[in-house]
Design a protein around this motif. Structure first.
Motif, mmCIF file in Angstrom:
data_model
loop_
_atom_site.group_PDB
_atom_site.id
_atom_site.type_symbol
_atom_site.label_atom_id
_atom_site.label_comp_id
_atom_site.label_asym_id
_atom_site.label_seq_id
_atom_site.Cartn_x
_atom_site.Cartn_y
_atom_site.Cartn_z
ATOM 1 N N SER A 163 15.563 2.270 7.485
ATOM 2 C CA SER A 163 15.874 1.054 7.321
ATOM 3 C C SER A 163 14.829 0.536 6.294
ATOM 4 O O SER A 163 15.281 0.312 5.180
ATOM 5 N N ASP A 164 13.738 0.623 6.644
ATOM 6 C CA ASP A 164 12.144 0.251 5.957
ATOM 7 C C ASP A 164 10.901 1.444 6.846
ATOM 8 O O ASP A 164 11.077 2.494 7.232
ATOM 9 N N SER A 165 10.332 0.759 5.660
ATOM 10 C CA SER A 165 8.758 1.884 5.973
ATOM 11 C C SER A 165 8.154 1.669 7.358
ATOM 12 O O SER A 165 8.890 0.867 8.100
ATOM 13 N N TYR A 166 8.084 2.834 7.524
ATOM 14 C CA TYR A 166 7.650 2.367 8.935
ATOM 15 C C TYR A 166 6.305 2.465 9.486
ATOM 16 O O TYR A 166 6.016 1.532 10.829
ATOM 17 N N TYR A 167 5.601 2.442 8.258
ATOM 18 C CA TYR A 167 4.049 1.823 8.697
ATOM 19 C C TYR A 167 4.959 -0.282 8.830
ATOM 20 O O TYR A 167 3.772 -0.658 9.859
ATOM 21 N N SER A 168 5.990 -0.518 7.809
ATOM 22 C CA SER A 168 6.076 -2.364 8.722
ATOM 23 C C SER A 168 6.635 -2.028 9.822
ATOM 24 O O SER A 168 5.960 -3.109 10.163
ATOM 25 N N GLN A 208 -8.752 10.932 13.921
ATOM 26 C CA GLN A 208 -7.958 10.905 15.109
ATOM 27 C C GLN A 208 -6.897 9.818 13.725
ATOM 28 O O GLN A 208 -6.139 8.942 14.013
ATOM 29 N N LEU A 209 -7.691 10.281 12.260
ATOM 30 C CA LEU A 209 -7.174 9.648 10.969
ATOM 31 C C LEU A 209 -5.931 10.952 10.533
ATOM 32 O O LEU A 209 -6.766 11.669 10.429
ATOM 33 N N ASN A 210 -5.401 10.490 9.541
ATOM 34 C CA ASN A 210 -3.808 11.329 8.692
ATOM 35 C C ASN A 210 -4.584 11.210 6.904
ATOM 36 O O ASN A 210 -4.159 9.908 7.217
ATOM 37 N N VAL A 211 -4.587 11.962 6.516
ATOM 38 C CA VAL A 211 -4.806 11.491 4.911
ATOM 39 C C VAL A 211 -3.655 11.531 4.612
ATOM 40 O O VAL A 211 -2.970 12.769 4.563
ATOM 41 N N VAL A 212 -2.626 10.519 3.961
ATOM 42 C CA VAL A 212 -1.134 10.350 3.459
ATOM 43 C C VAL A 212 -1.449 10.048 2.001
ATOM 44 O O VAL A 212 -0.098 10.309 1.597
ATOM 45 N N GLY A 213 -1.912 9.866 0.811
ATOM 46 C CA GLY A 213 -1.775 9.526 0.234
ATOM 47 C C GLY A 213 -3.075 9.983 -1.023
ATOM 48 O O GLY A 213 -4.240 9.692 -0.237
ATOM 49 N N LEU A 214 -3.194 10.421 -1.849
ATOM 50 C CA LEU A 214 -4.280 10.476 -2.727
ATOM 51 C C LEU A 214 -4.099 9.890 -4.254
ATOM 52 O O LEU A 214 -2.912 9.762 -4.904
ATOM 53 N N ARG A 215 -5.226 8.917 -4.649
ATOM 54 C CA ARG A 215 -4.674 8.016 -5.895
ATOM 55 C C ARG A 215 -6.364 8.595 -6.995
ATOM 56 O O ARG A 215 -7.161 8.400 -6.912
ATOM 57 N N ARG A 216 -5.199 8.598 -7.666
ATOM 58 C CA ARG A 216 -6.827 9.536 -9.531
ATOM 59 C C ARG A 216 -6.195 8.857 -10.424
ATOM 60 O O ARG A 216 -5.234 8.384 -11.216
ATOM 61 N N SER A 217 -8.124 8.072 -10.858
ATOM 62 C CA SER A 217 -7.814 7.737 -12.174
ATOM 63 C C SER A 217 -6.446 6.552 -11.665
ATOM 64 O O SER A 217 -5.798 6.070 -12.112
ATOM 65 N N LEU A 246 0.500 -1.362 -0.065
ATOM 66 C CA LEU A 246 -0.026 0.117 -0.270
ATOM 67 C C LEU A 246 0.378 1.669 0.196
ATOM 68 O O LEU A 246 0.852 2.248 -1.089
ATOM 69 N N ALA A 247 1.760 1.282 0.889
ATOM 70 C CA ALA A 247 2.938 2.062 0.426
ATOM 71 C C ALA A 247 3.515 2.794 -0.430
ATOM 72 O O ALA A 247 3.710 3.349 -0.520
ATOM 73 N N SER A 248 3.884 1.539 -1.124
ATOM 74 C CA SER A 248 5.042 1.676 -2.148
ATOM 75 C C SER A 248 3.278 2.046 -3.420
ATOM 76 O O SER A 248 3.910 2.751 -4.089
ATOM 77 N N ALA A 249 2.258 1.679 -3.532
ATOM 78 C CA ALA A 249 0.985 2.128 -4.484
ATOM 79 C C ALA A 249 0.753 3.415 -4.589
ATOM 80 O O ALA A 249 0.860 4.230 -5.575
ATOM 81 N N TYR A 250 1.004 4.680 -2.932
ATOM 82 C CA TYR A 250 0.790 5.371 -3.156
ATOM 83 C C TYR A 250 1.994 6.168 -2.438
ATOM 84 O O TYR A 250 1.866 7.820 -2.588
ATOM 85 N N ARG A 251 3.341 5.838 -3.174
ATOM 86 C CA ARG A 251 4.468 6.261 -2.895
ATOM 87 C C ARG A 251 4.815 7.308 -1.992
ATOM 88 O O ARG A 251 5.227 7.959 -1.738
ATOM 89 N N LEU A 257 0.139 0.529 13.965
ATOM 90 C CA LEU A 257 0.262 1.720 13.402
ATOM 91 C C LEU A 257 -0.438 1.410 11.226
ATOM 92 O O LEU A 257 0.693 0.088 11.192
ATOM 93 N N GLY A 258 -1.786 1.844 10.975
ATOM 94 C CA GLY A 258 -2.032 0.853 10.308
ATOM 95 C C GLY A 258 -2.248 2.072 8.716
ATOM 96 O O GLY A 258 -2.285 3.522 9.212
ATOM 97 N N LEU A 259 -2.871 1.596 7.909
ATOM 98 C CA LEU A 259 -2.904 2.285 6.582
ATOM 99 C C LEU A 259 -4.258 1.783 6.372
ATOM 100 O O LEU A 259 -4.811 0.802 5.925
ATOM 101 N N ALA A 260 -5.218 2.489 5.287
ATOM 102 C CA ALA A 260 -6.591 1.520 5.075
ATOM 103 C C ALA A 260 -6.755 2.422 3.528
ATOM 104 O O ALA A 260 -6.601 3.848 4.191
ATOM 105 N N GLU A 261 -7.266 2.253 2.700
ATOM 106 C CA GLU A 261 -7.935 3.164 1.785
ATOM 107 C C GLU A 261 -9.092 3.394 1.668
ATOM 108 O O GLU A 261 -10.236 2.292 2.227
#
Length: 609
Positions: free
Chosen positions: A312-317, A351-360, A219-224, A323-327
């Motif tokens: 060294s790695d994504s802090y989400y991992s 209590q959530l942060n918007v961290v990515g946006l995917r369009r088309s 997910l983190a990679s897909a949203y850069r 700490l989680g992510l969701a679309e």
């Protein structure tokens, strides 16, 4: 046969039919029984409600809480990780470790809960080693059922039978009374499934049309996000120190979005999810998401008193258990298109942060707070798992899509794992030593879990499977009603007439068969409630020891291998394993006969007649 006995048998038959139909729910049927028995005059109100004060009911409730504590602290998931590391790419080694691990865990917590935890683990491993999930999921369910034969507290039927012995003024079972038989059955089960797995699926997993869930890293990679993640330490001279985030305007002025804070406390590092009220302290490490990976921030770091740290790695991992992510998708009726990300107020409302946006289908290079949303945009939000899960059905303006795979491994109290093991050890030692009754030992374990914060009150109440407790409370009066109306004597007389001359072992085999067959139609707990008094009365009629007869009923109640609906454990794996009803019949029936043979031979030797 008296009219009262006919009424009780008719009520029992109706209950069994409703159990089979599952309409209404089993706990509702139990409540109807509680109403019917005193209204008919068969039992007094006090006799009908006596189950609510039965020690076995309290003990089972406490064990649900103990088992949940092992889940919340991540012990079950750590065992899964260990199993994966040890098994490598060997399916045989994996099957052995899987059955041993599940049986061991199930001996002290709910077998259904253990199996539910391990299903996604097994599916993931099967995909990695190229094995069919069907070859591993039925061994998983069999191990869950066998776990009920390992200790006194492993499954409710054991405690029901033990309680019936005590109620009749007899010695009950000890904590490890079941263990020798259970270990032998487990060894036989492993050997049997090493052979039977070849009848369950092809060596290579068949291609599935269903795509596996994305991981946090994917997910983190897909949203850069990985291009924009940074770790920044707050220097002692930082102007951010001792100020809440909502006063600093880091996102609007510097393009820095603080996701979480790593804070050193004594000898450990705590993760705090960032909110507007989060107070920044000197020495904190900020996990931040930059508005753009190309933004020049070295001057801003100096100005703000921040020191970049390696990542060294994504802090989400790294912090995936908290700490989680969701679309989040915008459905057609959403009122959010046209608003900016800043105007959404996700942090203040959810209590959530918007961290990515995917369009088309394409992720934007950066995330600007003044970016206006368009229909069909997909947002990526970050925060604590509990806050993410609360988004389900919360608003018609957005739709929470499937959660990443790591949500199955969330352990909100992972740091308390050593304390959870200590609490479990104390409970087991108290039960084994006999210093206090089993129910008090379990309650002491629960209180210790709470004192060490392995669980909290809300999670403890949610952990108790109330329908199961109501089912036991509703079925316990049946045993008394059958005894008062002569039903128990009638059943014993029938068994003695049919098998009495063949000897005690034939009676044990008959009890095992009747219990196992009854368990095909109603729950194993209800079966134990009905059959335990019959077993004890049969032994007393023969002037034999009741212990082997009671043990046979307990073992048979756990031998629910024959159909996918004979136990919740089997039902859980039915769909993921793509099993048919006949798969359980052809694998489960021979193994049930094997367990019956072992039980009839071994029980009289361990518990002399």
């Amino acid at each position: 046969m008296s009219g009262e006995l006919l009424w009780v048998l008719g009520l029992l038959l109706c209950s069994m039919v409703l159990f089979i139909l599952n309409k209404p729910r089993m706990d509702v049927v139990a409540l109807l029984v509680i109403l019917a028995l005193p209204l008919s005059g068969i039992l007094s109100l006090e006799e009908t409600l006596a189950g609510f004060s039965d020690p076995s009911v309290i003990l089972i409730a406490a064990l649900f809480v103990i088992g949940h504590g092992l889940v919340r602290t991540g012990i079950a998931y750590q065992l899964g990780d260990w199993m994966v590391a040890k098994a490598g790419n060997s399916e045989s080694r994996l099957l052995i470790l899987l059955m041993l691990t599940v049986a061991g865990l199930g001996s002290v917590m709910s077998s259904a809960g253990v199996v539910a935890i391990f299903i996604p683990i097994v599916l993931s491993i099967a995909s990695r080693i190229g094995s069919s999930p069907a070859r591993l999921l039925m061994p998983l369910s069999f191990a869950g059922l066998i776990s009920g034969m390992l200790t006194l507290v492993a499954t409710p039927p054991n405690m029901v039978v033990h309680s019936e012995l005590v109620r009749n003024g007899l010695d009950g079972f000890s904590f490890f009374s079941f263990t020798p038989i259970g270990l032998l059955v487990l060894a036989l089960g492993i050997g049997y499934m090493l052979i039977a797995r070849h009848w369950l699926g092809q060596t290579k997993a068949q291609n599935s049309h269903a795509l596996p869930r994305q991981t946090l890293t994917e997910l983190a990679s897909a949203y850069r996000l990985t291009e924009r993640e940074r770790r920044l330490r707050v220097r002692p001279d930082s102007r951010l120190a001792n100020h809440p985030l909502n006063e600093l305007e880091l996102r609007s002025q510097y393009g820095i979005n603080v996701i979480a804070v790593e804070r050193q406390q004594r000898f450990r590092t705590l993760l705090q999810i960032a909110t507007g009220n989060t107070l920044i302290q000197p020495g904190d490490v900020l996990l931040v998401d930059l508005a753009s990976p190309t933004i020049a921030l070295l001057g801003a770091y100096d100005e703000l008193g921040l020191e970049p740290l390696p990542l060294s790695d994504s802090y989400y991992s790294i912090h995936s258990h908290q700490l989680g992510l969701a679309e989040v998708a915008l459905p057609p009726e959403s009122r959010l298109p046209g608003k900016t990300i800043q105007e959404l107020g996700f942090r203040s409302q959810y209590q959530l942060n918007v961290v990515g946006l995917r369009r088309s289908g394409q992720a934007l290079e950066g995330l600007l707070v003044d970016e206006r949303l368009k229909p069909a945009d997909t947002l990526l939000v970050a925060g604590e798992w509990k806050d993410i899960k609360r988004l389900h059905g919360l608003s018609r303006d957005f739709l929470l899509l499937s959660l990443p795979a790591e949500v199955d491994e969330v352990a909100p109290a992972k740091r308390k794992a050593p304390y959870a093991l200590l609490c479990l050890a104390v409970m087991v030692m108290l039960m084994v030593s006999g210093l206090v009754p089993n129910v008090l030992a379990a309650l002491i374990g629960c209180l210790l879990m709470g004192a060490f914060r392995c669980i909290d009150m809300d999670s403890a109440w949610r952990a108790i499977h109330w329908p199961s407790l109501l089912l036991i409370v509703g079925m316990l009066p049946f045993a008394l009603a059958l005894q008062k109306t002569g039903g128990i004597d009638l059943a014993v007389h029938g068994l003695l007439q049919l098998f009495g001359e063949a000897g005690p072992r034939a009676l044990l085999a008959a009890l095992f068969a009747v219990t196992a067959i009854t368990g095909l139609f109603i729950s194993n707990t209800a079966t134990a409630v009905l059959m335990a008094p019959v077993a004890i009365a049969t032994a007393q009629a023969l002037e034999a020891s009741p212990a082997p007869f009671a043990m046979i009923v307990a073992l048979a109640a756990s031998a629910a291998f024959m159909t996918p609906v004979s136990s919740p454990v089997n039902t859980l794996v039915l769909d993921p394993g793509r099993y048919r009803f006949t798969d359980f019949v052809r694998i489960g029936v021979p193994f049930t006969l094997l367990v019956m043979l072992v039980s009839v031979l071994l029980v009289p030797w361990l518990f002399p007649l």
